[in-house]
Motif scaffolding. Structure first.
Motif, PDB file in Angstrom:
ATOM      1  N   UNK A 104      -2.374 -33.441 -10.450  1.00 32.64           N
ATOM      2  CA  UNK A 104      -1.313 -34.628 -11.300  1.00 32.64           C
ATOM      3  C   UNK A 104      -1.987 -35.941 -10.599  1.00 32.64           C
ATOM      4  N   UNK A 105      -2.131 -35.995  -9.263  1.00 30.17           N
ATOM      5  CA  UNK A 105      -2.962 -37.070  -8.620  1.00 30.17           C
ATOM      6  C   UNK A 105      -4.495 -37.188  -8.779  1.00 30.17           C
ATOM      7  N   UNK A 106      -5.307 -36.559  -9.308  1.00 27.31           N
ATOM      8  CA  UNK A 106      -6.435 -36.413  -9.557  1.00 27.31           C
ATOM      9  C   UNK A 106      -7.490 -36.126  -8.406  1.00 27.31           C
ATOM     10  N   UNK A 107      -7.029 -35.471  -7.444  1.00 27.95           N
ATOM     11  CA  UNK A 107      -7.606 -35.279  -6.182  1.00 27.95           C
ATOM     12  C   UNK A 107      -8.390 -34.149  -6.232  1.00 27.95           C
ATOM     13  N   UNK A 108      -8.402 -33.191  -7.042  1.00 25.48           N
ATOM     14  CA  UNK A 108      -8.979 -31.731  -7.048  1.00 25.48           C
ATOM     15  C   UNK A 108      -9.784 -31.550  -8.355  1.00 25.48           C
ATOM     16  N   UNK A 109     -10.681 -30.737  -8.325  1.00 25.88           N
ATOM     17  CA  UNK A 109     -11.437 -30.163  -9.486  1.00 25.88           C
ATOM     18  C   UNK A 109     -11.274 -28.723  -9.557  1.00 25.88           C
ATOM     19  N   UNK A 110     -11.102 -28.201 -10.722  1.00 24.86           N
ATOM     20  CA  UNK A 110     -11.011 -26.775 -10.922  1.00 24.86           C
ATOM     21  C   UNK A 110     -12.356 -26.322 -11.729  1.00 24.86           C
ATOM     22  N   UNK A 111     -12.888 -25.040 -11.532  1.00 22.76           N
ATOM     23  CA  UNK A 111     -13.826 -24.440 -12.552  1.00 22.76           C
ATOM     24  C   UNK A 111     -13.139 -23.229 -13.145  1.00 22.76           C
ATOM     25  N   UNK A 112     -14.080 -22.646 -13.935  1.00 21.14           N
ATOM     26  CA  UNK A 112     -13.355 -21.513 -14.453  1.00 21.14           C
ATOM     27  C   UNK A 112     -14.632 -20.354 -14.565  1.00 21.14           C
ATOM     28  N   UNK A 113     -13.904 -19.145 -13.576  1.00 20.80           N
ATOM     29  CA  UNK A 113     -14.765 -18.212 -13.471  1.00 20.80           C
ATOM     30  C   UNK A 113     -14.477 -17.038 -14.352  1.00 20.80           C
ATOM     31  N   UNK A 114     -15.060 -17.185 -15.762  1.00 17.68           N
ATOM     32  CA  UNK A 114     -14.802 -16.274 -16.738  1.00 17.68           C
ATOM     33  C   UNK A 114     -16.174 -15.326 -16.899  1.00 17.68           C
ATOM     34  N   UNK A 115     -17.284 -16.049 -17.459  1.00 17.34           N
ATOM     35  CA  UNK A 115     -18.458 -15.374 -17.841  1.00 17.34           C
ATOM     36  C   UNK A 115     -19.087 -14.628 -16.813  1.00 17.34           C
ATOM     37  N   UNK A 116     -19.632 -13.656 -16.999  1.00 20.17           N
ATOM     38  CA  UNK A 116     -20.619 -12.907 -16.111  1.00 20.17           C
ATOM     39  C   UNK A 116     -22.126 -12.514 -16.806  1.00 20.17           C
ATOM     40  N   UNK A 117     -23.117 -12.074 -16.009  1.00 17.25           N
ATOM     41  CA  UNK A 117     -24.347 -11.764 -16.646  1.00 17.25           C
ATOM     42  C   UNK A 117     -24.015 -10.930 -17.928  1.00 17.25           C
TER      43      UNK A 117
END
Length: 381
Positions: free
Chosen positions: A121-134
């Protein structure tokens, strides 16, 4: 039926537009050729979202107790439209605020909410999405990354691919198999993984369209406490199914496509191309596709505003946005000709965007398959 905006939402858009026109008056980094995932892009977006957060405009739709503004779904979407018209200066934050945060709000423990939501909410972090695989891209049910119980926690081994912003992310919304392969969807769990955990390695993937946002993530004997599990073990598919419905329309790409279309029309007028009946017809078709995508997305947002469960309409809206972006990208090449190939020109930028539009947030073809089964009632085979 009344299609006009409500007074509060219109007033918010007016104030927001004035602010963005001032704040971004000198343009921002994407005009200088640096792309998604670059250090310049990351630094700018971190600074910019901090300013939005200070005004209460980063998570206006979240509950107030978790750093939100307690506003409705429409105000959140007004914000998204205006950001995408400007090339999305929030960077990957749209992922955080649109579906990662809401997933934690709905399924997380109180400890997870208190720990993970305020920094978003403070804009201090990034998230990524660990879904797809080879070997598990569009078919997530076949994923092989495995999390094995070990005492009070889990040991995770596996590989993820096409992980946007993993090079800059602080956390990963990770899917891993906790049941057997035979369990399929019923054996998948969601983990909230700090990216600085030992055993996490990120490798860059160079992108055909020039931006660096894709990465591979390798997980080798990564140890996670049980507190990293979101929701119940083996119930990850239900969480993902709900959150993906938010992701499908989380990026209103039609807004950017419509703005590019206006720019192309101005270019065509200046170069005498609007007199060509064929070109004029293409402009009309592209505009109609942008408007169709907008209306279909609004139907999804209306469901969300009325607190209804996500429906297959999100797949329709997603497919319509891809069609709109591709139509504008093709039009740019037809109208501008060789000038559309000049790097960072209006045509070049839109064509690059349209290439990624059919892949990001689920491939276009998969959306069509889902529409055929869930809306048209056609058999799977």
């Amino acid at each position: 039926m009344e299609f006009a905006w409500g007074k509060e939402d219109k007033a918010f858009r007016d104030v927001l537009v004035d602010y963005l026109d001032t704040e971004l008056a000198d343009g921002w980094h994407r005009a200088d050729g640096t792309g998604l995932g670059s250090a310049v892009y990351t630094d700018f977006s971190r600074s910019f979202v901090g300013k939005l957060a200070a005004k209460g405009w980063l998570t206006p739709h979240w509950p107030e107790q978790y750093g939100g503004g307690g506003q409705g779904a429409w105000q959140h979407f007004v914000l998204g439209e205006e950001m995408w018209k400007r090339g999305e200066p929030r960077g990957p934050q749209y992922m955080n605020v649109n579906w990662v945060g809401p997933a934690i709000i709905k399924y997380g423990t109180e400890e997870q909410k208190q720990t993970l939501l305020p920094p978003i909410a403070r804009g201090e972090v990034y998230w990524c999405q660990g879904f797809s695989e080879p070997e598990a891209g569009t078919d997530l049910a076949s994923l092989k990354t495995r999390a094995v119980r070990d005492g009070d926690g889990y040991v995770v081994n596996g590989q993820k691919i096409w992980t946007s912003y993993a090079n800059a992310a602080d956390y990963c919304f990770l899917l891993a198999r906790t049941g057997s392969t035979a369990d399929g969807r019923d054996g998948i769990s969601v983990f909230l993984l700090p990216m600085d955990t030992p055993g996490v390695e990120v490798r860059r993937i160079d992108c055909l369209v020039g931006d660096h946002s894709f990465n591979e993530v390798f997980l080798t004997d990564v140890r996670l406490p049980r507190s990293a599990l979101l929701g119940e073990e083996n119930n990850g598919w239900n969480i993902v199914r709900r959150t993906l419905a938010y992701e499908r329309v989380g990026a209103p790409r039609y807004a950017r496509a419509a703005l590019v279309l206006d720019g192309l029309a101005e270019w065509a007028r200046d170069h005498g191309r609007l007199d060509d009946p064929g070109i004029a017809e293409q402009f009309g078709e592209a505009r109609a596709l942008c408007e169709a995508a907008r209306v279909l997305v609004y139907r999804v947002i209306d469901e969300r505003a009325k607190q209804k469960e996500p429906s297959p309409r999100a797949y329709q809206a997603r497919a319509a946005m891809v069609q709109a972006e591709r139509a504008v990208g093709d039009l740019a090449l037809d109208v501008m000709g060789s000038e559309a190939l000049v790097e960072h020109s209006l045509g070049d930028t839109q064509f690059r965007n349209s290439l990624g539009a059919g892949i990001a947030a689920g491939s276009y073809e998969v959306q069509l398959n889902l529409i055929s089964r869930l809306i048209l009632g056609m058999p799977k085979e």
